[in-house]
Design a protein around this motif. Structure first.
Motif, PDB file in Angstrom:
ATOM      1  N   LYS A 161       0.793  -1.357  -0.035  1.00 40.03           N
ATOM      2  CA  LYS A 161      -0.057  -0.308  -0.022  1.00 40.03           C
ATOM      3  C   LYS A 161       0.909   1.172  -0.058  1.00 40.03           C
TER       4      LYS A 161
ATOM      5  N   LYS B  89       2.215   1.631  -3.680  1.00 37.77           N
ATOM      6  CA  LYS B  89       1.283   2.109  -4.464  1.00 37.77           C
ATOM      7  C   LYS B  89       0.999   3.679  -4.088  1.00 37.77           C
TER       8      LYS B  89
ATOM      9  N   SER C  81       3.673   5.780  -5.717  1.00 38.86           N
ATOM     10  CA  SER C  81       3.761   5.751  -7.332  1.00 38.86           C
ATOM     11  C   SER C  81       2.703   6.610  -7.861  1.00 38.86           C
TER      12      SER C  81
ATOM     13  N   GLU D 128      -4.031   3.335   1.332  1.00 41.26           N
ATOM     14  CA  GLU D 128      -4.967   2.800   0.391  1.00 41.26           C
ATOM     15  C   GLU D 128      -6.129   4.007  -0.078  1.00 41.26           C
TER      16      GLU D 128
ATOM     17  N   GLU E 160      -5.462   9.075  -7.387  1.00 38.43           N
ATOM     18  CA  GLU E 160      -5.845   8.163  -8.784  1.00 38.43           C
ATOM     19  C   GLU E 160      -6.975   8.664  -9.468  1.00 38.43           C
TER      20      GLU E 160
END
Length: 150
Positions: free
Chosen positions: A17, A20, A23, A60, A67
């Motif tokens: 997590k 991610k 990123s 998350e 995102e």
């Protein structure tokens, strides 16, 4: 890190997590923030300053917000990491020198000059603004039974 602070912590974020989240972030996230998530994947507690309550989202959820570009149109360049639970977002932002600060903004007011305020110069400074835990039981018993991270 949060020793002697009032903080309701979550379990640690998984390495996957955190990877991610890193990123999808538009700028390097502060090491202190990632270290915090590795010990408490979000949580909440009282701030000694406005907006008076701090809810930090799990890694998350922060990655999902980034995102989905939820705030990008009206609040560009900010990574929303939490809220006060009442319409004020808490975000990280980075300047040209890659200095990251913590800001708060009213999610209902898209005028950045009115809405965005500096909350803390660093993530560590934000955590320092959490109210101290000075309960009598804690002073006698130490951290027994408390979910306090250090």
């Amino acid at each position: 890190m949060l020793e002697n602070k009032k903080w309701n912590k979550n379990h640690a974020a998984s390495t996957a997590k955190l990877i991610k989240l890193v990123s999808v972030s538009p700028f390097p996230l502060p090491a202190s923030y990632l270290d915090f998530l590795s010990k408490s994947d979000g949580g909440e507690g009282p701030l000694a300053v406005q907006p008076c309550w701090l809810i930090l989202f799990p890694a998350e959820e922060v990655a999902d917000i980034e995102e989905s570009a939820t705030y990008h149109e009206f609040f560009p360049g900010h990574v929303v990491i939490g809220s006060n639970g009442g319409g004020v977002a808490i975000a990280l932002t980075s300047d040209a020198e890659r200095k990251t600060t913590v800001i708060a903004f009213d999610t209902t007011n898209i005028d950045l000059k009115e809405s965005v305020v500096l909350l803390a110069p660093t993530f560590e400074a934000l955590l320092a603004m959490l109210e101290d835990d000075v309960s009598p039981a804690k002073s006698v018993l130490g951290n027994v039974g408390n979910d306090v991270i250090s």
